[in-house]
Enzyme design. Structure first.
Site, short mmCIF file in Angstrom:
data_model
loop_
_atom_site.label_atom_id
_atom_site.label_comp_id
_atom_site.label_asym_id
_atom_site.label_seq_id
_atom_site.Cartn_x
_atom_site.Cartn_y
_atom_site.Cartn_z
N THR A 153 55.95 28.42 22.97
CA THR A 153 55.64 28.72 21.57
C THR A 153 54.22 28.31 21.20
O THR A 153 53.40 29.13 20.80
CB THR A 153 56.64 27.98 20.65
OG1 THR A 153 57.96 28.32 21.09
CG2 THR A 153 56.45 28.38 19.22
N VAL A 154 53.91 27.01 21.36
CA VAL A 154 52.59 26.52 20.93
C VAL A 154 51.50 27.02 21.89
O VAL A 154 50.40 27.39 21.44
CB VAL A 154 52.58 24.98 20.85
CG1 VAL A 154 51.20 24.48 20.46
CG2 VAL A 154 53.62 24.52 19.83
N ARG A 198 55.80 27.33 34.34
CA ARG A 198 56.83 27.58 35.34
C ARG A 198 57.30 29.03 35.27
O ARG A 198 57.72 29.61 36.26
CB ARG A 198 58.03 26.65 35.10
CG ARG A 198 57.78 25.25 35.65
CD ARG A 198 59.01 24.39 35.48
NE ARG A 198 59.43 24.42 34.06
CZ ARG A 198 60.44 23.69 33.57
NH1 ARG A 198 61.11 22.90 34.36
NH2 ARG A 198 60.75 23.75 32.30
N GLU A 210 45.53 15.94 17.42
CA GLU A 210 45.78 16.36 16.03
C GLU A 210 47.11 17.08 15.89
O GLU A 210 47.83 16.92 14.90
CB GLU A 210 44.64 17.26 15.54
CG GLU A 210 44.76 17.76 14.11
CD GLU A 210 44.68 16.64 13.09
OE1 GLU A 210 45.75 16.25 12.60
OE2 GLU A 210 43.58 16.15 12.79
N VAL A 249 50.97 15.37 15.20
CA VAL A 249 51.55 14.94 13.93
C VAL A 249 51.38 16.02 12.87
O VAL A 249 50.26 16.46 12.60
CB VAL A 249 50.90 13.63 13.43
CG1 VAL A 249 51.57 13.17 12.13
CG2 VAL A 249 50.98 12.54 14.48
N GLU A 277 67.11 22.86 16.95
CA GLU A 277 67.40 23.09 18.36
C GLU A 277 68.91 23.08 18.59
O GLU A 277 69.68 22.57 17.78
CB GLU A 277 66.80 21.95 19.21
CG GLU A 277 65.36 21.62 18.93
CD GLU A 277 64.43 22.44 19.78
OE1 GLU A 277 64.88 23.02 20.78
OE2 GLU A 277 63.23 22.51 19.44
N LYS A 301 55.92 10.44 15.44
CA LYS A 301 54.73 10.80 14.64
C LYS A 301 54.30 9.62 13.77
O LYS A 301 53.11 9.35 13.61
CB LYS A 301 55.05 12.01 13.79
CG LYS A 301 55.34 13.27 14.62
CD LYS A 301 55.99 14.35 13.75
CE LYS A 301 56.33 15.59 14.57
NZ LYS A 301 57.23 16.50 13.81
N GLY A 350 55.69 25.34 14.38
CA GLY A 350 55.46 26.77 14.53
C GLY A 350 54.29 27.04 15.43
O GLY A 350 53.39 26.20 15.60
#
Lengths: 437, 437
Positions: free
Chosen positions: A13-14, A45, A129, A132, A190, A205, A302
């Site tokens: 995702t990120v 992977r 950055e 958190v 999740e 965080k 997100g």
């Protein structure tokens, strides 16, 4: 200037968001950074996914170590998560003299001390950055923007899943378990939601914010963590009647006795801006002695919001890759030799206001006994509300808000209240924070 | 590292705050900056005040040029304000190779281009975090924290005086003039409040945010500015009934046609966090394509909040004083050769939703005529509200909210509505922004 070469570990995702933001905004980002930021190599992977996302724009491998060992890679972006192989990869990248950007809060909160020490020795940047509050530039604000301040406290909604669940519980009057199912269907939670709903993710965080705010080393094992799984929608409703909202807050405070570091459901006056942060959004309030309270709000998770933070770190690295150590912002805001090991207080030693709910026989004298128990321990009452018993019941809910007291006093008071013949079952206790000046 | 030596110009409110914050937090600030930040010399026309505040801690003079010409001063902090002598002093300091920190929004908005060009030639830093929104680190957030983003729009409550007045008008149902008097008594408004209440101060700050957000040069003369002096509390009340709050917003947007740059009273949906920013507080919303909407909130004025920003800039200067130009963040976020002169649209060309209030005879057919006029210009109606005429009156207030349209269409529609025989007097128009995704 010549481009800076990125090795990207993880294209989920990120990672996918980071790839896409760098591609879409490459021109605008270069106009800011003064040089191009280009992804040289991606490791995942799932090679099929990696090939699909990168579409031939760069080399793809399933061997992450080949990326951190590649002499052409200037900076490694670690978006694998967890603290297994991610830790080995980050340490290896540092050993190889590469700068590191990571979104991995667990890694920083648990192994930050070791990682920063290694990075300092090698003279490389470790930027986090994105670890958190996703896209909110809270690390930069706290580490640089508020550098003039003696930080007094930090309090934040730093887990979107739980804030979404609490918002739904409030709006729809539903129970935790019902909303969790909905959140899972919508992709806000999740399949195994433990890390989120038990407050562990928020505590990771918070540990990072606390270290930066107060100049202390990471010591995650001392964080107090209480999730939202036992929260009843009844208490959210009663809190509302009293002018409060219930949020899962990460709170860290500097006190005479030491540092408070705690994650738990918290009543906040509804007038506070942070009490009105709803859905999956995040917000962090920082109180500095000079600036007063400031608040930072945005998407805490997100693909692209998190990528926004990852790429901002890359721009910083692009500028300062060759700078001297003292020209860079220290990892934890304070110079490495200025980190001080202030004690983190056990939960019994923290101070807080309290919301108490108890069931008691609807007989005269109960309230007098309860108030005597509190008064004996110098706990003063801020508000009290007694609900009428339901038609076929003889017991009523009594709700009490107290002024600030030390938690161990409250523990004693609660034990004494529970021992009263007129009360039934356990006392429900939710901590309460004013978050004012 | 050796201390960095500051020459402070002006020891009034913000200058005094800066002196005190640097003194009180000197140890903590050095632990972050890696070197001491010390005030070597203070200049103020009021020598008595300067001596009182500094209490012998540093040299004091009434000759500001002696400070900017002092070879021992590394960085000049300009807190005089205005663009007369302040400009000469800043340019002289730059000419002398000194870094500059300033809180002077008027100076940057009007003469920024000249100042940055001179600074670039000399290789010195000009930092101005304190020029916008006081203690909120919005310049840093926008210039660095959101560097990955294509910025779409920025909207902010960036003048505390007017936000205080609007909050009071709403809370107490008072007229502008009455609240202004109260604000002056409380010290929230100047004796001559023109700069604040006419939106000029907000427009200075907005110009700076726009330049940084979009990479355009300063062009303050093209800003559209409309204050709150003609706002009636009746419209604040009607807006509230429709679910909106009225705020003086600075708004800058990137559109296909060019840049919108405008300050005016604005209806905002009450659910937005920024609609709930009350009193003298400031807040800025920034919408980036990757991060989505983010919000930054805090004190926008006052001695120590503004000092917080000044000192944060000093910490940056302390780190990067000897760095290469490309290692520093560019003045306007984009590299100097990457500033693009995008056109700023005249107000007739901007797009907005509108709140319209008109007085009309309480006769059938009026609404049909008004909706026809709007429909003829493709202006669609979002909501409509007709108030009953008061007992001894024959005319009623009609309130219409429209969807987004181009301002010049709205001007035509308003002229046509005012020309109707059934309407009386002028149509009141307030722009409206969703500020959503």
């Amino acid at each position: 200037m010549k481009p800076i070469n990125v090795g990207l570990l993880g294209i989920g995702t990120v990672g996918g968001g980071t790839f896409n933001v760098l591609k879409r905004n490459q021109q605008e980002i270069s106009r800011r950074a003064g040089r191009a930021i280009q992804i040289l190599k991606v490791a995942d992977r799932n090679l099929t996914l990696a090939r699909e996302v990168t579409a031939g724009a760069c080399e793809v491998t399933d061997d992450a170590f080949s990326v951190v060992n590649d002499p052409d890679v200037d900076v490694v972006v670690e978006l694998i998560g967890g603290y297994g192989v991610a830790k080995d990869l980050v340490l290896k990248a540092i050993e190889n003299g590469k700068h590191v950007v990571t979104a991995n809060k667990a890694l920083i909160a648990l192994h930050g001390n070791e990682i920063f020490a290694a990075a300092q020795k090698k003279g490389v940047i470790v930027a986090f950055e994105a670890a958190v509050a996703g896209g909110i530039p809270i690390i930069k604000a706290l580490r640089e923007g508020l550098a003039a301040n003696h930080i007094e406290w930090i309090a934040g909604i730093i887990n979107g899943t739980t804030n979404f669940i609490l918002s739904e519980m409030r709006d729809k009057g539903l129970a935790f378990a019902d909303v969790l199912g909905e959140a899972q269907r919508l992709g806000y939670a999740e399949a195994d939601p433990t890390f989120d709903v038990e407050g562990i993710d928020a505590a990771h965080k918070l540990m990072i914010l606390s270290a930066i705010g107060f100049g202390i080393p990471m010591q995650f094992e001392r964080a107090y963590t209480e999730g939202i799984t036992k929260l009843e929608s009844k208490d959210i409703r009663y809190a509302e009647e009293l002018g409060y909202r219930v949020k899962l807050l990460g709170i860290t405070k500097r006190t005479e006795q030491g540092i408070e570091l705690r994650v738990h459901p918290t009543l906040i006056p509804e007038k506070r801006l942070v009490a009105n942060v709803n859905g999956a959004m995040n917000a962090v309030v920082v109180k500095g002695d000079a600036v007063g309270p400031t608040l930072y709000y945005g998407a805490g998770a997100g693909a692209e919001p998190t990528a926004s933070a990852v790429v901002a770190d890359l721009v910083d690295v692009a500028r300062l890759a060759d700078a001297a150590f003292e020209q860079r912002v220290p990892y934890l805001a304070f110079q490495p030799d200025q980190i001080v090991n202030l004690p983190i207080l056990p939960i019994e030693e923290i101070s807080s206001g309290y919301y108490l709910r108890m069931r008691a026989s609807d007989k005269p004298g109960v309230l007098a006994e309860v108030t005597r128990i509190l008064g004996d321990r110098d706990i003063s009452i801020d508000a009290m509300m007694q609900k009428e018993p339901a038609d076929n019941e003889t017991e009523a809910d009594i709700i009490i808000l107290t002024h600030v007291t030390v938690e161990k006093n409250m523990n004693q008071a609660i034990a004494a209240i529970e021992a009263l013949p007129a009360t039934v079952g356990k006392v429900t206790r939710i901590r309460m924070e004013e978050l004012g000046k």
